[in-house]
Motif scaffolding. Structure first.
Motif, PDB file in Angstrom:
ATOM      1  N   ILE A 278      13.929  50.803  45.266  1.00 32.89           N
ATOM      2  CA  ILE A 278      13.521  51.864  46.192  1.00 32.89           C
ATOM      3  C   ILE A 278      14.634  52.902  46.262  1.00 32.89           C
ATOM      4  O   ILE A 278      15.799  52.555  46.477  1.00 32.89           O
ATOM      5  N   PRO A 279      14.317  54.180  46.092  1.00 33.07           N
ATOM      6  CA  PRO A 279      15.370  55.204  46.156  1.00 33.07           C
ATOM      7  C   PRO A 279      15.876  55.389  47.580  1.00 33.07           C
ATOM      8  O   PRO A 279      15.111  55.299  48.539  1.00 33.07           O
ATOM      9  N   PHE A 280      17.183  55.617  47.702  1.00 35.12           N
ATOM     10  CA  PHE A 280      17.734  55.964  49.002  1.00 35.12           C
ATOM     11  C   PHE A 280      17.324  57.392  49.332  1.00 35.12           C
ATOM     12  O   PHE A 280      17.406  58.283  48.488  1.00 35.12           O
ATOM     13  N   PRO A 281      16.860  57.631  50.560  1.00 38.99           N
ATOM     14  CA  PRO A 281      16.374  58.972  50.895  1.00 38.99           C
ATOM     15  C   PRO A 281      17.500  59.995  50.900  1.00 38.99           C
ATOM     16  O   PRO A 281      18.629  59.697  51.269  1.00 38.99           O
ATOM     17  N   SER A 282      17.195  61.204  50.468  1.00 34.60           N
ATOM     18  CA  SER A 282      18.165  62.293  50.461  1.00 34.60           C
ATOM     19  C   SER A 282      17.453  63.587  50.790  1.00 34.60           C
ATOM     20  O   SER A 282      16.362  63.851  50.275  1.00 34.60           O
ATOM     21  N   LYS A 283      18.048  64.371  51.667  1.00 33.04           N
ATOM     22  CA  LYS A 283      17.461  65.643  52.040  1.00 33.04           C
ATOM     23  C   LYS A 283      18.014  66.756  51.155  1.00 33.04           C
ATOM     24  O   LYS A 283      19.192  67.074  51.223  1.00 33.04           O
TER      25      LYS A 283
ATOM     26  N   MET B  65      22.902  61.120  51.521  1.00 34.45           N
ATOM     27  CA  MET B  65      22.673  60.697  50.151  1.00 34.45           C
ATOM     28  C   MET B  65      23.572  59.510  49.831  1.00 34.45           C
ATOM     29  O   MET B  65      24.741  59.483  50.214  1.00 34.45           O
ATOM     30  N   PHE B  66      23.008  58.519  49.129  1.00 32.78           N
ATOM     31  CA  PHE B  66      23.765  57.319  48.785  1.00 32.78           C
ATOM     32  C   PHE B  66      23.418  56.898  47.361  1.00 32.78           C
ATOM     33  O   PHE B  66      22.245  56.730  47.023  1.00 32.78           O
ATOM     34  N   PHE B  67      24.451  56.767  46.511  1.00 29.74           N
ATOM     35  CA  PHE B  67      24.259  56.292  45.144  1.00 29.74           C
ATOM     36  C   PHE B  67      24.807  54.873  45.044  1.00 29.74           C
ATOM     37  O   PHE B  67      26.015  54.657  45.156  1.00 29.74           O
ATOM     38  N   ASP B  68      23.908  53.919  44.810  1.00 33.08           N
ATOM     39  CA  ASP B  68      24.320  52.526  44.651  1.00 33.08           C
ATOM     40  C   ASP B  68      24.425  52.141  43.178  1.00 33.08           C
ATOM     41  O   ASP B  68      24.916  51.067  42.839  1.00 33.08           O
ATOM     42  N   PHE B  69      23.911  53.015  42.289  1.00 32.58           N
ATOM     43  CA  PHE B  69      23.970  52.826  40.842  1.00 32.58           C
ATOM     44  C   PHE B  69      23.309  51.518  40.397  1.00 32.58           C
ATOM     45  O   PHE B  69      23.711  50.905  39.409  1.00 32.58           O
ATOM     46  N   GLU B  70      22.275  51.082  41.135  1.00 32.08           N
ATOM     47  CA  GLU B  70      21.569  49.854  40.755  1.00 32.08           C
ATOM     48  C   GLU B  70      20.413  50.139  39.803  1.00 32.08           C
ATOM     49  O   GLU B  70      19.876  49.221  39.175  1.00 32.08           O
ATOM     50  N   GLY B  71      20.016  51.423  39.692  1.00 35.85           N
ATOM     51  CA  GLY B  71      18.954  51.782  38.757  1.00 35.85           C
ATOM     52  C   GLY B  71      19.519  52.123  37.389  1.00 35.85           C
ATOM     53  O   GLY B  71      20.665  51.808  37.057  1.00 35.85           O
ATOM     54  N   GLU B  72      18.701  52.785  36.570  1.00 40.38           N
ATOM     55  CA  GLU B  72      19.152  53.247  35.266  1.00 40.38           C
ATOM     56  C   GLU B  72      20.095  54.441  35.447  1.00 40.38           C
ATOM     57  O   GLU B  72      20.099  55.079  36.504  1.00 40.38           O
ATOM     58  N   PRO B  73      20.905  54.779  34.427  1.00 41.38           N
ATOM     59  CA  PRO B  73      21.802  55.935  34.549  1.00 41.38           C
ATOM     60  C   PRO B  73      21.090  57.232  34.914  1.00 41.38           C
ATOM     61  O   PRO B  73      21.697  58.112  35.520  1.00 41.38           O
ATOM     62  N   SER B  74      19.814  57.345  34.570  1.00 41.98           N
ATOM     63  CA  SER B  74      19.073  58.556  34.940  1.00 41.98           C
ATOM     64  C   SER B  74      18.633  58.536  36.397  1.00 41.98           C
ATOM     65  O   SER B  74      18.184  59.552  36.930  1.00 41.98           O
ATOM     66  N   GLU B  75      18.751  57.362  37.057  1.00 45.15           N
ATOM     67  CA  GLU B  75      18.324  57.224  38.450  1.00 45.15           C
ATOM     68  C   GLU B  75      19.411  56.511  39.265  1.00 45.15           C
ATOM     69  O   GLU B  75      19.234  55.381  39.720  1.00 45.15           O
TER      70      GLU B  75
END
Length: 497
Positions: free
Chosen positions: A19-24, A1-11
């Motif tokens: 494009i969302p980073f993939p997370s299992k 899982m990787f959070f780059d915080f480039e989307g909105e606070p809800s995403e």
């Protein structure tokens, strides 16, 4: 899982491209933070957290890394703390089961990263144990710093890194250690920014060791206006360590380092017989040589500090692999042996003693002896520690009286001797060479302890030795235990009845 915080606070998981980073099996339950485009570690913006008002709750119960038998994995968090961020809870997943706390919590305590691992290390017979990774290195304010944690669940080794440099480690290779894992069927969320003031960016959870992209080394800076270059480097500071006895001295320092080209690594040392704390003003001494030119401190408490400086481009950094200190402790003197009465006592109300000389040079040169006395074997009420020489000056008791030798040190005590030791004149025994008698002088001045020999009573005597390092402030251990008691009875004359 990787959070780059480039989307909105809800995403928070969206990349710059949307494009969302993939997370299992990790999903966002709730997310609250402020976007900050002024500072970032990756991408074009970061997430700002303002205490408990801003948190991200993640559902991780379906992810194998947070299960009962996870593979080795890493958690990395670049952070940028503000003025209030020195005491924070950055990451937390804890739960209470039958009154016992399970889980992990990454916190800042006075700016120092601390990872609490609660009852996740599994032992035989269904037992679990906890441990703590506590870094001695403070996070710098208003600059991006990277904290990485490596959970080597196969070898039971757990490591805390700061900017790619290992700052704390826990390893458990005991035979009864059988695993590492979170409680079964635990739905507790993983909370990012639980109680945190500052920015986060590039939050990453993945299998294996921390990635090289999370090493952050400082490069040289140059101010065109002042024509001055800047390169602060980083420091690692040990806890305050303690030897068994005071007045220990360094003999040798050994370390194993990796020092790439154009990097620097320097060792500093400080020590004292008096206890000090982390914020003490006690001066640091740079260690120039590990064998010939060591710091000359005499100490019971000591601390080391290592300064690391990357190469000017910020690509490589020195690495300290091992560090050890060899020192000699100043052991207290042995108890004087064969303490006994001298039958050749010529005067009334006088008692003379013989004993074997101590072998320690520190007793023979600058030390001495104290004769203790009392009315019961284990309760001494007075002491004799000085004598008058031919010029009526007070001197330490050394046992070197007329007719004495190495195996028959000799000293006699009468009423004049007792009075001399009970009442010490002002200005006497105040030279540096007499500092090891300061405790005894203080007792005689303030408490007037001691008593004169009385006829018809039995007195018990014991002896102790002290070396030249004894003093009342920080080296009280440089005195021997008391010898076994011997007794002497003063006869009662008819005139005393």
């Amino acid at each position: 899982m990787f959070f780059d915080f480039e989307g909105e606070p809800s995403e928070p998981y969206l990349s710059e491209s949307g494009i969302p980073f993939p997370s299992k099996s990790i999903s966002v339950v709730s997310s609250s933070y402020l976007e900050d485009r002024n500072t970032h570690f990756f991408g074009k913006k970061s997430a700002y957290f303002s205490g408990r008002r801003n948190q991200i709750h993640l559902s991780v119960s379906g992810n194998s890394l947070f299960g009962t038998h996870p593979d080795p994995f890493s958690i990395s968090i670049p952070l940028y703390i503000g003025e209030q961020g020195a005491s924070s809870v950055i990451l937390d997943r804890t739960v209470y089961v039958k009154g016992k706390k399970y889980g992990i919590s990454l916190e800042l305590n006075d700016g120092k990263p601390t990872l609490y691992v609660n009852h996740l290390l599994q032992k035989t017979e269904f037992r679990t144990v906890s441990f703590v990774l506590e870094s001695p290195v403070k996070i710098k304010r208003k600059t991006w710093e990277v904290i990485s944690i490596y959970f080597d669940t196969l070898n039971h080794r757990y490591v805390l890194y700061q900017n790619g440099i290992e700052t704390a480690e826990y390893e458990n290779k005991q035979a009864d250690t059988i695993g590492f894992g979170f409680p079964e069927n635990d739905s507790t969320p993983l909370i990012l920014g639980k109680s945190y003031y500052g920015n986060l960016d590039g939050f990453h959870i993945h299998k294996g060791e921390p990635e090289i992209s999370y090493t952050k080394f400082e490069s040289v800076r140059y101010d065109d206006d002042t024509k001055i270059g800047y390169m602060e480097g980083s420091t690692a500071i040990s806890p305050i360590l303690e030897t068994k006895y005071s007045n220990s001295t360094l003999q040798q320092i050994q370390w194993k380092i990796d020092e790439p080209k154009d990097t620097m690594i320097t060792l500093y040392f400080r020590g004292s017989n008096q206890k000090f704390n982390e914020s003490s003003s006690l001066a640091w001494t740079r260690v120039h040589s590990f064998t010939n030119d060591l710091p000359k401190h005499r100490f019971k408490y000591y601390q080391w500090k290592v300064w690391f400086r990357p190469d000017p481009t910020g690509r490589t950094v020195p690495n300290l692999q091992t560090l050890s200190f060899d020192y000699i402790e100043q052991s207290p003197p042995d108890v004087p042996t064969l303490f006994r009465l001298d039958p050749n006592t010529s005067k009334n109300k006088m008692v003379c003693f013989l004993w074997n000389s101590n072998h320690e040079k520190e007793v023979q040169n600058g030390g001495g002896y104290i004769i203790h006395y009392g009315l019961l074997p284990n309760r001494m009420v007075g002491s004799v520690f000085v004598k008058k020489d031919k010029e009526h000056q007070l001197k330490k008791i050394d046992g070197n009286e007329e007719g004495s030798g190495f195996r028959n040190k000799r000293f006699c005590v009468d009423e004049d001797t007792l009075v001399t030791n009970i009442y010490i004149p002002e200005g006497q025994l105040e030279s540096p060479s007499d500092r090891n008698l300061a405790d005894q002088v203080d007792i005689s001045k303030k408490e007037k302890r001691g008593l004169l020999f009385q006829p018809g009573l039995t007195y018990y005597f014991r002896i102790s030795a002290y070396n030249r390092y004894l003093n009342e402030w920080d080296s009280k251990d440089q005195r021997s235990p008391l010898s076994a008691p011997i007794s002497f009875s003063f006869p009662k004359e008819i005139s005393d009845l």
